[in-house]
Design an enzyme around this catalytic site. Sequence first.
Site, PDB file in Angstrom:
ATOM      1  N   CYS A  54       0.861  -1.185   0.000  1.00 38.84           N
ATOM      2  CA  CYS A  54       0.000   0.000   0.000  1.00 38.84           C
ATOM      3  C   CYS A  54       0.896   1.233   0.000  1.00 38.84           C
ATOM      4  O   CYS A  54       2.062   1.149  -0.396  1.00 38.84           O
ATOM      5  CB  CYS A  54      -0.978  -0.025   1.170  1.00 38.84           C
ATOM      6  SG  CYS A  54      -0.203  -0.015   2.808  1.00 38.84           S
ATOM      7  N   ARG A  89      -3.346  -0.731   5.396  1.00 40.25           N
ATOM      8  CA  ARG A  89      -3.930  -1.798   4.578  1.00 40.25           C
ATOM      9  C   ARG A  89      -3.020  -3.007   4.393  1.00 40.25           C
ATOM     10  O   ARG A  89      -3.436  -4.149   4.633  1.00 40.25           O
ATOM     11  CB  ARG A  89      -4.345  -1.241   3.202  1.00 40.25           C
ATOM     12  CG  ARG A  89      -5.487  -0.245   3.280  1.00 40.25           C
ATOM     13  CD  ARG A  89      -5.636   0.542   1.993  1.00 40.25           C
ATOM     14  NE  ARG A  89      -4.513   1.460   1.793  1.00 40.25           N
ATOM     15  CZ  ARG A  89      -4.332   2.216   0.735  1.00 40.25           C
ATOM     16  NH1 ARG A  89      -5.200   2.152  -0.264  1.00 40.25           N
ATOM     17  NH2 ARG A  89      -3.303   3.033   0.654  1.00 40.25           N
ATOM     18  N   ASP A 146      -8.317   3.790   1.198  1.00 35.62           N
ATOM     19  CA  ASP A 146      -7.339   4.176   2.219  1.00 35.62           C
ATOM     20  C   ASP A 146      -8.094   4.601   3.476  1.00 35.62           C
ATOM     21  O   ASP A 146      -8.820   5.592   3.466  1.00 35.62           O
ATOM     22  CB  ASP A 146      -6.504   5.337   1.665  1.00 35.62           C
ATOM     23  CG  ASP A 146      -5.423   5.780   2.635  1.00 35.62           C
ATOM     24  OD1 ASP A 146      -5.443   5.339   3.793  1.00 35.62           O
ATOM     25  OD2 ASP A 146      -4.573   6.583   2.220  1.00 35.62           O
TER      26      ASP A 146
END
Length: 147
Positions: free
Chosen positions: A3, A9, A117
């Site tokens: 990420c 994440r 996000d």
Amino acid sequence: MVCLGNICRSPLAEGILQSKVHRDKVQVDSAGTAAYHVGEFPDIRSIEVAKKYGIDLTKQQARKFTVRDFDAFDLIYAMDTSNYQNMLALARNTADGQKVRLILNEIDSEANTEVPDPYYGGTDGFDNVYKMLDEACEIIATKIEKL
Ligand code: 4NP
């Protein structure tokens, strides 16, 4: 699992996939395309949501994705299109580039859906991300077992 910051994440994706595959057969790792959080533990909200499902992220430490990851790994999953493009820009050849996939395309290969996000949102966002990644990682784990 890649990420932007490697604190929200991709640590979750690493922990979830690791929980579904044999540790001695499959090496799972994560990284970020940016260096802002290098050396940090995962975000406390990722740690907490993972803990709720019995997954420990506290041994992880953020690092930056490097070109050497193309040699070290067979499959490289981007959480969103921006991570995907950033890694493709580092690819040295077509073989490197072909290792990079958008993780949620494992669920629907044509959709190009991104893992949102969750950094600037609340804890709901982390639960949502967990569920998306769990579904994708279940498919990835089944695929890897057949290799
Ligand atoms: P991640 O989330 O890419 O899922 O780890 C983010 C973490 C930090 C920032 C952005 C996204 N940041 O801007 O610091």
